[in-house]
Design an enzyme around this catalytic site. Structure first.
Site, short mmCIF file in Angstrom:
data_model
loop_
_atom_site.label_atom_id
_atom_site.label_comp_id
_atom_site.label_asym_id
_atom_site.label_seq_id
_atom_site.Cartn_x
_atom_site.Cartn_y
_atom_site.Cartn_z
N LYS A 81 -2.70 6.87 7.61
CA LYS A 81 -3.44 8.05 7.13
C LYS A 81 -4.79 8.15 7.83
CE LYS A 81 -1.23 7.77 2.64
NZ LYS A 81 -1.30 7.09 1.36
N LEU A 118 2.65 -1.14 0.86
CA LEU A 118 2.63 0.31 1.09
C LEU A 118 1.83 0.96 -0.04
CD1 LEU A 118 6.38 1.03 2.04
CD2 LEU A 118 4.41 0.84 3.59
N ASP A 119 1.21 2.11 0.27
CA ASP A 119 0.49 2.86 -0.77
C ASP A 119 1.47 3.39 -1.82
OD1 ASP A 119 -1.75 2.51 0.81
OD2 ASP A 119 -1.54 4.47 1.79
N ALA A 120 0.93 3.76 -2.97
CA ALA A 120 1.77 4.29 -4.06
C ALA A 120 2.55 5.53 -3.61
CB ALA A 120 0.91 4.61 -5.27
#
Ligand code: URA
Length: 247
Positions: A202, A116-118
């Protein structure tokens, strides 16, 4: 008996493994130590001195060091609720790695199955079973991941249809696989994906002229997030089995 211990018997070893990795998984030796042990002719496989570090050993082979049979430790499988501003990497970078949250031995042997992204929160699976995580994340196996998305603009009326048909992400030439959109209200939706391209959620919303304000993964397959932010637990045998897909 701890949850981690109950995993011991069932998830011992895939059918074959490289000899040097087998030694690491059965001892506290590093990969370099294991290579040295093989070079020093200290490892015996089925009664014969082993000479190739990358030789494959089958789970039925008898591997010995100093007259003792080596038995590999079981694989480990964890579920974690990732907080914001932590990264899914084995090393700390701008933000600390989520692996810092796990207080277990030999954390460096673990990896994250589906990052997962930050700035994304939620369900992350962590394991040292590369075969299991490869299968789980392969789009071929169509394992569903459910994301709760908060949008910065109202969802458009054609979004459900466009995601079902697949959209073209910027810089790519292949449409995304059919994805299911459930609309909670105009700014809150659930998106179900069976693949995991770079920043996929996104970029999918960007492809239809919207923007993701916050993103949270709440489910993988039938596994739902059931621990608080920053907490973790071992998967049960049934959960490991449920998420095991055939290759
Ligand atoms: N899609 C994204 O854009 N980010 C994530 O962290 C996961 C899926």
């Amino acid at each position: 008996m701890t949850n981690e211990k109950t995993q011991l018997d069932k998830h011992l070893l895939i059918d074959v493994m490289r000899l040097d990795k087998f030694i690491c998984k059965s001892t506290e030796y590093s990969l370099a130590d294991a290579t040295a042990l093989i070079e020093n002719r200290s490892i015996i496989v089925n009664g014969i001195v082993a000479i190739g570090a990358t030789d494959q050993v089958h789970k039925n082979n008898i591997v010995m060091l100093d007259g003792k049979i080596l038995t590999p430790r079981s694989f480990r499988y964890f579920l974690l609720n990732k907080p914001i501003d932590m990264i899914c990497s084995n090393v700390d970078e701008k933000y600390p790695s989520v692996l810092n949250l796990l207080d277990v031995d030999r954390v460096s042997e673990l990896h994250i199955a589906g990052r997962l992204d930050a700035d994304t929160t939620g369900l992350v699976l962590i394991t040292d079973d590369g075969h299991w995580s490869f299968n789980l994340t392969s789009p071929k196996n169509k394992c569903e991941k459910v994301y709760k998305v908060v949008l910065s603009r109202p969802i458009s009326s054609d979004a459900t249809k466009r995601f079902l048909e697949g959209v073209l992400l910027q810089g790519e030439s292949k449409l995304t696989l059919p994805a299911k959109l459930d609309i909670i209200d105009s700014y809150n939706v659930l998106l179900t994906l069976t693949e995991g391209r770079f920043h996929q959620v996104k970029r999918m919303f960007s492809a239809i002229g919207n923007r993701v304000k916050s993103l949270h993964r709440q489910q993988i397959g039938n596994l739902e997030l059931d621990v608080g932010i920053g907490n973790w637990r071992s998967l049960t045998d049934a959960e490991i089995e449920m998420l095991s897909v055939n290759d």
